[in-house]
Write a protein that holds these residues in place. Sequence first.
Motif, PDB file in Angstrom:
ATOM      1  N   ASP A 168       0.809  -1.221   0.000  1.00 29.54           N
ATOM      2  CA  ASP A 168       0.000   0.000   0.000  1.00 29.54           C
ATOM      3  C   ASP A 168       0.844   1.274   0.000  1.00 29.54           C
ATOM      4  O   ASP A 168       0.302   2.384   0.008  1.00 29.54           O
ATOM      5  CB  ASP A 168      -0.956   0.005   1.191  1.00 29.54           C
ATOM      6  N   LEU A 169       2.167   1.137  -0.012  1.00 30.69           N
ATOM      7  CA  LEU A 169       3.051   2.300  -0.084  1.00 30.69           C
ATOM      8  C   LEU A 169       3.179   2.771  -1.533  1.00 30.69           C
ATOM      9  O   LEU A 169       2.910   2.025  -2.474  1.00 30.69           O
ATOM     10  CB  LEU A 169       4.430   1.943   0.470  1.00 30.69           C
ATOM     11  N   PRO A 170       3.621   4.019  -1.747  1.00 31.37           N
ATOM     12  CA  PRO A 170       3.862   4.484  -3.119  1.00 31.37           C
ATOM     13  C   PRO A 170       4.893   3.600  -3.822  1.00 31.37           C
ATOM     14  O   PRO A 170       5.856   3.136  -3.209  1.00 31.37           O
ATOM     15  CB  PRO A 170       4.404   5.907  -2.914  1.00 31.37           C
ATOM     16  N   VAL A 171       4.691   3.386  -5.105  1.00 33.12           N
ATOM     17  CA  VAL A 171       5.559   2.488  -5.872  1.00 33.12           C
ATOM     18  C   VAL A 171       6.860   3.190  -6.263  1.00 33.12           C
ATOM     19  O   VAL A 171       6.858   4.344  -6.697  1.00 33.12           O
ATOM     20  CB  VAL A 171       4.839   1.980  -7.133  1.00 33.12           C
ATOM     21  N   CYS A 217       8.913  -1.091  -3.215  1.00 33.45           N
ATOM     22  CA  CYS A 217       9.975  -1.197  -4.220  1.00 33.45           C
ATOM     23  C   CYS A 217       9.719  -2.409  -5.110  1.00 33.45           C
ATOM     24  O   CYS A 217       9.569  -3.527  -4.617  1.00 33.45           O
ATOM     25  CB  CYS A 217      11.334  -1.333  -3.547  1.00 33.45           C
ATOM     26  N   ILE A 218       9.694  -2.185  -6.406  1.00 32.50           N
ATOM     27  CA  ILE A 218       9.469  -3.260  -7.373  1.00 32.50           C
ATOM     28  C   ILE A 218      10.620  -3.256  -8.368  1.00 32.50           C
ATOM     29  O   ILE A 218      10.891  -2.246  -9.030  1.00 32.50           O
ATOM     30  CB  ILE A 218       8.134  -3.081  -8.098  1.00 32.50           C
ATOM     31  N   ALA A 219      11.320  -4.396  -8.457  1.00 33.91           N
ATOM     32  CA  ALA A 219      12.497  -4.512  -9.313  1.00 33.91           C
ATOM     33  C   ALA A 219      12.323  -5.702 -10.256  1.00 33.91           C
ATOM     34  O   ALA A 219      12.321  -6.846  -9.804  1.00 33.91           O
ATOM     35  CB  ALA A 219      13.760  -4.680  -8.476  1.00 33.91           C
ATOM     36  N   PRO A 220      12.164  -5.452 -11.546  1.00 34.98           N
ATOM     37  CA  PRO A 220      12.077  -6.563 -12.495  1.00 34.98           C
ATOM     38  C   PRO A 220      13.447  -6.997 -12.999  1.00 34.98           C
ATOM     39  O   PRO A 220      14.386  -6.190 -13.051  1.00 34.98           O
ATOM     40  CB  PRO A 220      11.260  -5.954 -13.632  1.00 34.98           C
ATOM     41  N   ASP A 221      13.568  -8.274 -13.361  1.00 40.52           N
ATOM     42  CA  ASP A 221      14.616  -8.675 -14.288  1.00 40.52           C
ATOM     43  C   ASP A 221      14.155  -8.134 -15.640  1.00 40.52           C
ATOM     44  O   ASP A 221      13.107  -8.542 -16.153  1.00 40.52           O
ATOM     45  CB  ASP A 221      14.730 -10.199 -14.389  1.00 40.52           C
ATOM     46  N   GLN A 268       0.016  -3.043 -14.815  1.00 38.81           N
ATOM     47  CA  GLN A 268      -0.350  -4.183 -13.982  1.00 38.81           C
ATOM     48  C   GLN A 268      -0.283  -3.840 -12.495  1.00 38.81           C
ATOM     49  O   GLN A 268      -1.006  -4.415 -11.676  1.00 38.81           O
ATOM     50  CB  GLN A 268       0.547  -5.379 -14.283  1.00 38.81           C
ATOM     51  N   MET A 269       0.582  -2.873 -12.128  1.00 36.52           N
ATOM     52  CA  MET A 269       0.696  -2.451 -10.735  1.00 36.52           C
ATOM     53  C   MET A 269      -0.390  -1.453 -10.338  1.00 36.52           C
ATOM     54  O   MET A 269      -0.426  -1.009  -9.205  1.00 36.52           O
ATOM     55  CB  MET A 269       2.075  -1.827 -10.485  1.00 36.52           C
TER      56      MET A 269
END
Length: 297
Positions: free
Chosen positions: A22-25, A52-56, A87-88
Motif C-alpha cells: 500500500d506504499l507508493p511504488v 519497491c518493485i524490481a524486475p529482471d 499491472q501495478m
Amino acid sequence: MRSEMIELDGRPFHIRRWGAPDLPVLLMLHGFPEYSGAWSDLAPLLAERFHCIAPDQRGYGQSWAPEGVGNYVTSALVGDMVALIAQMGGGPITVLGHDWGASVAYGLAMFRPDLVERLIIANGVHPVPFQRAVAAGGAQTAASQYIHALREPGSEDKLAANDFEKMWKMFSASMDMGWLGDDRQVEYKTEWARPGRLRAMIDWYRASPLVVATPGEPATGLPDLPVDRLIVHCPHLLIWGDADTALLPVSTKGLEEFAADLTRVTLPGLDHWLCHRDPRAVADAILGWIDAAEDDQ
C-alpha cells in the motif's frame, strides 16, 4: 524481499518486491550486467517509504529473453515497463534507473510522462548528452571503447569462456568490487548462465543506435535525435558517484537543457557501483530530495 513470476503482454517476467504493497511504488531498473537482485542492498533502506518493485528486465535473469537484436530496441524495453506499471495499478510513480536501466527510465519519463511522477538516475545517462560525449573523440569516447567489443559477433561466447573469466574482468575493471563476495559471485554467475541470457544482455548494446567514435577522431553523421521530444518534464534527481571510470562527468554535460527541474547530488569517492558501495548514501540522497520537495509543497 518477495519474488514472483508475472506475465506482461503474455510473456514471463520475474520481479522482486520490498515494502508494503500500500506504499507508493518505486520502480527500480537495473543495468548491465546485473539483474533485479542488484537492488538488494538499496531497496531495504527505502522500503519504509516505498513499495519497491524490481524486475529482471527483458533478456536478463529469469525474464523473457527472445532471440534477435530487434527485440532489444529501447521502445520495446520501455514498453515492458509500461505494461508492468499498468499491472501495478497505473501511474504516476517514482522511477529509479542505474546504468542501462537509466536508459529505460529516461524513456519512460520522456515518452510516457503520464506514468512518471519523479525520475531518479544513479550513474546513468540521458541519450543526447551521452551521444554528444561518445562522439566527441575525447575522454568519454576512450572510456566507451568496450562497446565496440561487446557488439562484435560472438562476444558473449568469449565472455562466458573459462567460467566467465573475461566477464569478471570487464565487470570489475578499475573499480572497487569489495562488495562482490563469494556468495554474490555465485548469484551473478547463476543469472548469466541461464540459456540465452548473456547474448540477450549484450543485444541491448547491439540494438542501440549509439555512435561511438574513435579516440581523437570525432564522429560525423550522427543519428538525427528528436531533441524536442527528449524532455524530462517531472522532477529529476541525478545521483553521481564521481569515481566512475565508465561514465565520466562529461556524459551528463548539458542535462539541464532536457530537465528543467534537475537536482544533482555528487557522492565523492563512489564509482559506477555506488548502489552497492554505499547504499546508505544513495538512500539518504533519495529520501532527502523527496523530503525537501514535500516540505516545499
